[in-house]
Write an enzyme that holds these catalytic residues in place. Sequence first.
Site, mmCIF file in Angstrom:
data_model
loop_
_atom_site.group_PDB
_atom_site.id
_atom_site.type_symbol
_atom_site.label_atom_id
_atom_site.label_comp_id
_atom_site.label_asym_id
_atom_site.label_seq_id
_atom_site.Cartn_x
_atom_site.Cartn_y
_atom_site.Cartn_z
ATOM 1 N N LYS A 97 81.014 -121.804 29.032
ATOM 2 C CA LYS A 97 79.841 -121.364 28.246
ATOM 3 C C LYS A 97 80.260 -120.143 27.452
ATOM 4 O O LYS A 97 81.189 -119.426 27.836
ATOM 5 C CB LYS A 97 78.686 -121.005 29.184
ATOM 6 C CG LYS A 97 77.329 -120.991 28.512
ATOM 7 C CD LYS A 97 76.635 -122.335 28.651
ATOM 8 C CE LYS A 97 75.250 -122.303 28.029
ATOM 9 N NZ LYS A 97 74.453 -123.460 28.454
HETATM 10 N N1 LIG Z 1 69.998 -126.956 23.699
HETATM 11 C C1 LIG Z 1 70.502 -127.710 24.671
HETATM 12 O O1 LIG Z 1 71.032 -128.800 24.432
HETATM 13 C C2 LIG Z 1 70.394 -127.278 26.095
HETATM 14 C C3 LIG Z 1 69.661 -126.171 26.476
HETATM 15 N N2 LIG Z 1 69.488 -125.900 27.797
HETATM 16 C C4 LIG Z 1 68.718 -124.765 28.252
HETATM 17 O O2 LIG Z 1 67.353 -124.916 27.848
HETATM 18 C C5 LIG Z 1 66.761 -123.626 27.643
HETATM 19 C C6 LIG Z 1 66.172 -123.576 26.242
HETATM 20 O O3 LIG Z 1 67.219 -123.838 25.307
HETATM 21 P P1 LIG Z 1 66.920 -124.372 23.831
HETATM 22 O O4 LIG Z 1 65.654 -125.112 23.809
HETATM 23 O O5 LIG Z 1 68.162 -124.984 23.358
HETATM 24 O O6 LIG Z 1 66.756 -122.987 23.075
HETATM 25 P P2 LIG Z 1 65.914 -122.683 21.747
HETATM 26 O O7 LIG Z 1 66.526 -121.455 21.194
HETATM 27 O O8 LIG Z 1 65.811 -123.883 20.899
HETATM 28 O O9 LIG Z 1 64.456 -122.376 22.324
HETATM 29 C C7 LIG Z 1 64.212 -121.423 23.302
HETATM 30 C C8 LIG Z 1 62.722 -121.345 23.476
HETATM 31 O O10 LIG Z 1 62.421 -120.450 24.552
HETATM 32 C C9 LIG Z 1 61.469 -119.488 24.082
HETATM 33 N N3 LIG Z 1 61.612 -118.236 24.801
HETATM 34 C C10 LIG Z 1 62.652 -117.398 24.810
HETATM 35 N N4 LIG Z 1 62.399 -116.374 25.623
HETATM 36 C C11 LIG Z 1 61.181 -116.583 26.148
HETATM 37 C C12 LIG Z 1 60.356 -115.884 27.058
HETATM 38 N N5 LIG Z 1 60.773 -114.753 27.618
HETATM 39 N N6 LIG Z 1 59.149 -116.406 27.350
HETATM 40 C C13 LIG Z 1 58.740 -117.556 26.795
HETATM 41 N N7 LIG Z 1 59.464 -118.261 25.935
HETATM 42 C C14 LIG Z 1 60.665 -117.785 25.612
HETATM 43 C C15 LIG Z 1 61.773 -119.339 22.624
HETATM 44 O O11 LIG Z 1 60.671 -118.754 21.976
HETATM 45 P P3 LIG Z 1 60.859 -118.091 20.529
HETATM 46 O O12 LIG Z 1 61.307 -119.194 19.624
HETATM 47 O O13 LIG Z 1 59.483 -117.619 20.236
HETATM 48 O O14 LIG Z 1 61.901 -117.033 20.699
HETATM 49 C C16 LIG Z 1 61.985 -120.802 22.250
HETATM 50 O O15 LIG Z 1 60.758 -121.455 22.143
HETATM 51 C C17 LIG Z 1 67.888 -122.622 27.907
HETATM 52 O O16 LIG Z 1 67.838 -122.241 29.258
HETATM 53 C C18 LIG Z 1 69.148 -123.434 27.656
HETATM 54 O O17 LIG Z 1 70.279 -122.906 28.321
HETATM 55 C C19 LIG Z 1 70.019 -126.707 28.774
HETATM 56 C C20 LIG Z 1 70.748 -127.804 28.453
HETATM 57 C C21 LIG Z 1 71.084 -128.122 27.078
HETATM 58 O O1 LIG Z 2 76.144 -130.071 25.016
HETATM 59 C C1 LIG Z 2 76.898 -129.343 25.628
HETATM 60 O O2 LIG Z 2 78.114 -129.436 25.595
HETATM 61 C C2 LIG Z 2 76.399 -128.229 26.524
HETATM 62 C C3 LIG Z 2 74.931 -128.019 26.547
HETATM 63 C C4 LIG Z 2 74.640 -126.816 27.410
HETATM 64 O O3 LIG Z 2 75.033 -125.729 27.080
HETATM 65 C C5 LIG Z 2 73.917 -126.978 28.650
HETATM 66 O O4 LIG Z 2 73.790 -128.105 29.150
HETATM 67 O O5 LIG Z 2 73.462 -125.958 29.205
#
Ligand SMILES: NC(=O)C1=CN([C@@H]2O[C@H](COP(=O)(O)OP(=O)(O)OC[C@H]3O[C@@H](n4cnc5c(N)ncnc54)[C@H](OP(=O)(O)O)[C@@H]3O)[C@@H](O)[C@H]2O)C=CC1
Ligand SMILES: O=C(O)CCC(=O)C(=O)O
Length: 424
Positions: A114
């Site tokens: 990561k």
């Molecule tokens: N993207 C991926 O493919 C993957 C992501 N994840 C995990 O999923 C989670 C979200 O990632 P992802 O959707 O990609 O990220 P994004 O940046 O697309 O979205 C994050 C979201 O979380 C919100 N947020 C951040 N901080 C807070 C808080 N303190 N309280 C409430 N809402 C909050 C943001 O709000 P705002 O926009 O208003 O800041 C936004 O809506 C993370 O833990 C990430 O590691 C896991 C696997 C894969």
């Molecule tokens: O798509 C990937 O390689 C990793 C996604 C990721 O960061 C996660 O699963 O938390």
Amino acid sequence: MRVSLSYVTPSPDSPWSTYLSQVDRVIPYLGPLARWAETLKRPKRALIVDVPIEMDDGSVRHFEGYRVQHNLSRGPGKGGVRYHPDVTLEEVMALAAWMTIKNAAVNLPYGGAKGGIRVDPKLLSQKELEKLTRRYTSEIGIIIGPQQDIPAPDVNTNAQVMAWMMDTYSMNIGATATGVVTGKPIHLGGSLGRVKATGRGVFVTGREAARRIGLNLDGARIAVQGFGNVGSAAAELFVGAGAKLVAVQDHTGTIYNPEGMDMAALMRTAREEGGVSHFVGAERIDNEAFWDVDCDILIPAALEGQITAARANRIKARLVLEGANGPTLPGADDVLTDRGVLVVPDVICNAGGVTVSYFEWVQDFSSFFWSEDEINLRLDKIMVDALKKIWDTSERHKISLRTATFAVACERILMARQERGLYP
Ligand SMILES: NC(=O)C1=CN([C@@H]2O[C@H](COP(=O)(O)OP(=O)(O)OC[C@H]3O[C@@H](n4cnc5c(N)ncnc54)[C@H](OP(=O)(O)O)[C@@H]3O)[C@@H](O)[C@H]2O)C=CC1
Ligand SMILES: O=C(O)CCC(=O)C(=O)O
């Protein structure tokens, strides 16, 4: 200051401390492989880089970046890159370690890695963001590569950021290397289905878990924290299956409507207003009240450490689907188990994203691209099969789904470690 790979004395409730405690819980189920368990408690490699860029106003600012390769026993490192003002080395170590477990849980031929930069990207112009990304990519270029370590999107990074990373790496090596990152735009070797894959995996594992506990998705009430890539895609699929989205929280606030929200209108508001709090189809409630909302399924899809023991005591849902990485603290896990709330842990629940990243990497190597239907079918099968194996392991040992996922994954990782041997 002492720096070593086992150095981080974990701050209580930090992601790394949460991860270490999850490893401790699985050790009794590892049999003879337990002698290798210490391998899991330290990253193989951690790189800290200085990322200087010239800002639009002519000043020079330095940002701190990281790339951690936690474990490479099963293949190249794989895991996203996060841009966030609170990113630390300790956090990236935990996120890399969870990637090791997740990749093994769905049996992808990867280790875990990561990366991250401590920056608030919302305060940067597009030009500054591009410079930051390119400089960071060059700095970590010494340890990434299509066969070494393959970054992807995470919080606040997206297909455009991946395109810049791919281009920078390619320029540095003098050849186009589409396989160095995944989550790219479609016409740059990206895969259909990747954008929504993580949310889709949350939906598929959630649907399977709901069926097993007799929870009907039609009419089920869903509460989602985080309405970004993961939270919004998962919510959309649940609503498509007949569920009602009753509460959503993002950085801008928390909204609630017990009758359910219009998904398309909410997506439009989030896109146009930069957050959900301006949505007219729901009432605004206090952020802390989110944890008291009457719902059947709770999807934390924001950041780590959100479900504390105190909040776990207030959660009304029967099912928690961890879209985010590390949202539940170990003490809260125990409270939820005692209260009979089923938790589908991050290391299986959100594995849909990296699974389609794997498909993207395979497609890039073969220069042959699959249809979205093929991708979704293969994704669904991998998630359903992985959940079944974990569910059976959980029932056999009478352990939580989290410890069962760790048991399945750690056996694969440590077996690979043992078979590779230790001598140089
Ligand atoms: N993207 C991926 O493919 C993957 C992501 N994840 C995990 O999923 C989670 C979200 O990632 P992802 O959707 O990609 O990220 P994004 O940046 O697309 O979205 C994050 C979201 O979380 C919100 N947020 C951040 N901080 C807070 C808080 N303190 N309280 C409430 N809402 C909050 C943001 O709000 P705002 O926009 O208003 O800041 C936004 O809506 C993370 O833990 C990430 O590691 C896991 C696997 C894969
Ligand atoms: O798509 C990937 O390689 C990793 C996604 C990721 O960061 C996660 O699963 O938390």
